[in-house]
Design a protein around this motif. Sequence first.
Motif, mmCIF file in Angstrom:
data_model
loop_
_atom_site.group_PDB
_atom_site.id
_atom_site.type_symbol
_atom_site.label_atom_id
_atom_site.label_comp_id
_atom_site.label_asym_id
_atom_site.label_seq_id
_atom_site.Cartn_x
_atom_site.Cartn_y
_atom_site.Cartn_z
ATOM 1 N N TRP A 1 16.453 16.934 -30.010
ATOM 2 C CA TRP A 1 16.800 18.184 -29.312
ATOM 3 C C TRP A 1 18.280 18.650 -29.387
ATOM 4 O O TRP A 1 18.221 19.718 -29.779
ATOM 5 C CB TRP A 1 16.625 17.806 -27.577
ATOM 6 N N PRO A 2 19.284 17.812 -29.261
ATOM 7 C CA PRO A 2 20.577 18.503 -29.798
ATOM 8 C C PRO A 2 20.757 19.008 -31.065
ATOM 9 O O PRO A 2 21.300 20.130 -31.403
ATOM 10 C CB PRO A 2 21.550 17.019 -29.774
ATOM 11 N N GLU B 1 18.004 22.464 -30.927
ATOM 12 C CA GLU B 1 18.270 23.586 -30.098
ATOM 13 C C GLU B 1 19.156 24.609 -30.891
ATOM 14 O O GLU B 1 18.914 25.881 -30.807
ATOM 15 C CB GLU B 1 19.392 22.942 -28.641
ATOM 16 N N PRO B 2 20.282 24.346 -31.621
ATOM 17 C CA PRO B 2 21.060 25.300 -32.460
ATOM 18 C C PRO B 2 19.815 26.236 -33.335
ATOM 19 O O PRO B 2 20.307 27.346 -33.545
ATOM 20 C CB PRO B 2 21.990 24.621 -32.999
ATOM 21 N N PRO C 1 10.779 31.106 -30.008
ATOM 22 C CA PRO C 1 11.341 29.571 -29.823
ATOM 23 C C PRO C 1 10.813 28.527 -28.741
ATOM 24 O O PRO C 1 10.742 27.371 -28.896
ATOM 25 C CB PRO C 1 13.036 29.719 -29.299
ATOM 26 N N ILE D 1 9.625 24.070 -27.356
ATOM 27 C CA ILE D 1 10.690 23.247 -26.213
ATOM 28 C C ILE D 1 9.319 22.266 -25.481
ATOM 29 O O ILE D 1 10.040 21.551 -24.497
ATOM 30 C CB ILE D 1 10.838 24.177 -25.371
ATOM 31 N N CYS E 1 7.596 21.227 -22.175
ATOM 32 C CA CYS E 1 7.865 21.597 -20.890
ATOM 33 C C CYS E 1 6.491 22.102 -20.053
ATOM 34 O O CYS E 1 6.496 22.635 -19.077
ATOM 35 C CB CYS E 1 8.811 22.799 -20.647
ATOM 36 N N LYS F 1 15.521 23.201 -21.073
ATOM 37 C CA LYS F 1 14.914 23.862 -22.517
ATOM 38 C C LYS F 1 14.086 24.989 -22.194
ATOM 39 O O LYS F 1 13.615 25.590 -22.894
ATOM 40 C CB LYS F 1 13.661 22.737 -22.589
ATOM 41 N N ARG G 1 14.859 27.659 -21.049
ATOM 42 C CA ARG G 1 15.605 28.883 -21.299
ATOM 43 C C ARG G 1 15.104 29.570 -22.683
ATOM 44 O O ARG G 1 15.392 30.696 -22.836
ATOM 45 C CB ARG G 1 17.075 28.558 -21.337
ATOM 46 N N TRP G 2 14.369 28.876 -23.328
ATOM 47 C CA TRP G 2 13.811 29.323 -24.410
ATOM 48 C C TRP G 2 12.554 30.389 -24.248
ATOM 49 O O TRP G 2 11.966 30.840 -25.412
ATOM 50 C CB TRP G 2 13.516 28.349 -25.689
ATOM 51 N N ASP H 1 23.380 20.116 -24.158
ATOM 52 C CA ASP H 1 22.964 19.715 -25.552
ATOM 53 C C ASP H 1 23.388 20.590 -26.492
ATOM 54 O O ASP H 1 23.941 21.859 -26.367
ATOM 55 C CB ASP H 1 21.386 19.937 -25.597
ATOM 56 N N GLY H 2 23.701 20.026 -27.612
ATOM 57 C CA GLY H 2 24.169 20.814 -28.736
ATOM 58 C C GLY H 2 25.686 21.131 -28.602
ATOM 59 O O GLY H 2 26.505 21.591 -29.467
ATOM 60 N N GLU I 1 30.340 30.866 -33.065
ATOM 61 C CA GLU I 1 29.276 30.850 -32.542
ATOM 62 C C GLU I 1 28.820 30.717 -31.150
ATOM 63 O O GLU I 1 29.602 29.844 -30.725
ATOM 64 C CB GLU I 1 28.303 29.826 -33.354
ATOM 65 N N ARG J 1 27.145 29.292 -27.857
ATOM 66 C CA ARG J 1 26.295 28.250 -27.241
ATOM 67 C C ARG J 1 26.136 28.216 -25.935
ATOM 68 O O ARG J 1 26.929 28.667 -25.253
ATOM 69 C CB ARG J 1 26.508 26.952 -27.671
ATOM 70 N N LEU J 2 24.858 27.889 -25.452
ATOM 71 C CA LEU J 2 24.444 27.769 -23.990
ATOM 72 C C LEU J 2 25.041 28.759 -22.924
ATOM 73 O O LEU J 2 25.609 28.665 -22.088
ATOM 74 C CB LEU J 2 25.081 26.489 -23.641
#
Lengths: 652, 277
Positions: free
Chosen positions: A5-6, A9-10, A18, A22, A24, B21, B23-24, B202-203, B237, B239-240
């Motif tokens: 996942w890490p 995600e980017p 996207p 995921i 879920c 997750k 959120r996507w 994450d990330g 960039e 993130r989150l």
Amino acid sequence: MTSLWPKIEPALARVQKPARYIGCEDGSVGAGSLKGLVGWLLIYPDTYEIGLPNQGLQILYEILNERDDSRAERTYAPWVDMEAEMRRRGIPLFSVDSHRPAAEFDLLAFNLSAELVYTNLLNCVDLAGVPIHAADRGPEHPLVVAGGHCTFNPEPLADFVDLFVIGDGEEAVGQMTAAVRDWKASGRTPGSRERLLRELASVPGVYVPSCYDVVYEGPALVSVAPKYPDVPERVEKRTIADLAAWLYPKQQLVPMTEVVHDRLNVEIFRGCTRGCRFCQAGMITRPVRERPAEQVTQMVSDGLARTGYDEVSLTSLSSADFSGIDSVVRSIIDDPACNGEVSVSLPSLRVDAFTVGVASEIQKVRRTGLTFAPEAGTWRMRQVINKLIREEDLYGAVESAFSQGWRRVKLYFLTGLPTETDEDTLGIAELARNCVTVGRRHHRGASVTASVGGFVPKPQTPFQWFGQNTPEELRRKIGLLRSATRGDKGVQLRWHDPEASLAEGIASRGDRRVGAVIEEVWRRGGTFQEWSEMFSLDLWRDAMEAHGLSIDWYVHRHRERGEVLPWDHISAGLHDDFLWQEWEDALEASGTPDCRWTPCYDCGACTGYGIEHVVASAVAPAGGSQGTGQDLGSGGDVPVFLRPTVGAGARS
Amino acid sequence: MSAVAASERIRVRIRFAKTGKIRWTSHRDVARMWERAFRRIKLPLAYSEGFSPRPKVSFGLALPTGYESVAEYIDVELVGKIDVAALPHRLSAALPEGVEASAAQVIPAGTPSLQEEVTSCTWRWAVVPSEGANPVSGEDLEARVARCMEATELPVTRSRKGAEQTDDIRPSIISIKLEGPAGRSNVMEGPAGPSNVMEGPDGLSDSGGFWLVGELACQPRSIRPSEVTLALGPGLEERLPRRLHQWIWRDGARTEPLVIEGRSGAIGARHAEVRAS
Ligand code: SF4
């Protein structure tokens, strides 16, 4: 556990949709350990929105996760933008449930429901970091497995897939899990993979291509024969006799993002006995096995309460044929819990007024399109294909549809059928026009959409011997229809790309040599071939040529009786002489009744498995069915002949 | 439905979080999740009149796909008596993991819609060096933030429906503040209070990035953290991004459309687990 996942995600910020990646979903297993378990990664080799609703995959997902020795997760083919991000960032194929790398699973199991996804299968295996050729895999690699309708001719994928499961998978996955569990316990030593595969080859319904030798003589296939005495000569499909014993899915997945068929789906029966001769699904899933009506009702009310859907689809190949359909539909509508807000849909409507009556009642909430599938434009042609719908039946159905408030109906047709003449093709336009005339009596704006597909003969059907029309011929026929419907605002003509039908033809009736062609198409970037914006016939033509294979020979010539067909060693339970007899009857335009309500004509599907049709009611459904209420004789005699096609006799 | 007198209808405002997750998923997807949740708990929804009646539900400002929020709102009309205090709990159980109702309250008839009333939002987001770019130092970023705040104009070019469009975003930036380094070891305490801990997102592990918190206007249009990130200069960039608050300005004072009793914008530990997975 390893979660990617890490790293994923980017990448998501840079791709379309996207939410495809995921997981879920309500009903999914989420994160969890694979330790000590047989790990199955169930893969639908098309996009998430096409793959998620797949019932077969969801059923196996639950069955495997209920076992205490296995865990199943899912994935779908990443769309091209995501694939590019994954390759650039070194992200392998991953499960959407826990974002675990595919190669950590013991089995990569594909559901194959259309031939044009074959290149996606190769792409997924490659993205998983697993060698695409079965012969190059070692004990450290997962087993590549495939199931689904396309496995009734597994040969084009024989070099890439370690084993195929033919027919219903509910029982076979348990036996496979046990064998893989023991294999893992024994330490996956060198050579053990081959031993495991050979052991699995004797499990009923399992076909292990590497256990068979293939012999050719020039272009002709001479034999596909087992290498070892303990491997069956002919693999018989698996059939679960009692659908009622398999109450799945109990926890249908509720996707977080838009997918096709986004509603509660309840399977009401499996199999179809109408016997349409072009229909592979109908032939290979015989006999009919119905779910008891009360069970259907229970599954619907439990499912709606759990998922929060306001639409339920009663799924099967021909839902209005369910013998308890009235009572089931009524009990859903009358269920106070549904509060009159639930709409019911029945895919594959039968063409009669009864069905339309039911449809109008169940679609009070949301009136979706009404679709009928007469398939052919003339009665003669419909006798050839054994879809015994009379014009009166169609007009009656259309009349009730328009009179009950629909303004548009959709009609499905095939062109390029055996013995088809231009008169038959033009019959499509005429039927559509007549339906518009019927509709105009009720609405000035009544319209009919005629959707025309190019016919691709499928293995294990009476038309498996037929030489498919060339794209040029199909295009000519579509041209005829376009000029016949031009200027008529009531008829909207839609057609499928005839070129895609050719590629489908190569993949559906190919032998093992076609594997190299699929690989070539994939290597040249040909993924998502069932998406018109991605499809390229040149890729297929070039690949056939590069491997010295003749499209005429594989696709367009009529095959002969007695010729070894690439799928002869796979059995759908149908007797060879039944299929041949049906083919001859087709050429004579002579129909065969529905065997549920008329004496058995011994196709083999029941007797071979010691089961008979399991129907919830002993009376034929209201409104008639083939061989019960319909007059098969109307339409008159039309001479039938098989027109010569390109490549006939061109066995170089 | 038309038989029910209008006086029996109530309007309920619900505050919720969307984190992890999920959120996507898109704004549309979230709307569908709510409709299903309402049906699962059999909430007595009021329907619109007419040929195809729809539940009377209105969503506030759209949250861009990929953004988290602990301050989303939805207004829904219900028919008859209902225990509003119990609603957040019941709804959270019926919503997918990652979407959680944190408060619900009856709002007076005639309350303007969220879209009309909300004028600014507080966001928190991380900026990390973009691929191949040099790391940024805290001082560098501090200076960039200061430059932005001092500027009289901040033109930002984005492509909108295929066409390039340049906007001056400076008037829409009410404040931006550098909060500290963003990384797995760094435990952040957000303005929403101590329960709103953001650990190991994450990330972000060893990202060499920093957290920013900013209040950005949403009238005449909503500007996004990504536009501010662009204005901060190259090599960064986002993130989150997470929405922490939506604000209504009334008589010179700032209020939230709905305040959570005791703590605002808090999310449960369940979501921290989800994110760490
Ligand atoms: S009715 Fe005909 S086309 Fe439909 S599933 Fe049955 S056999 Fe196939």
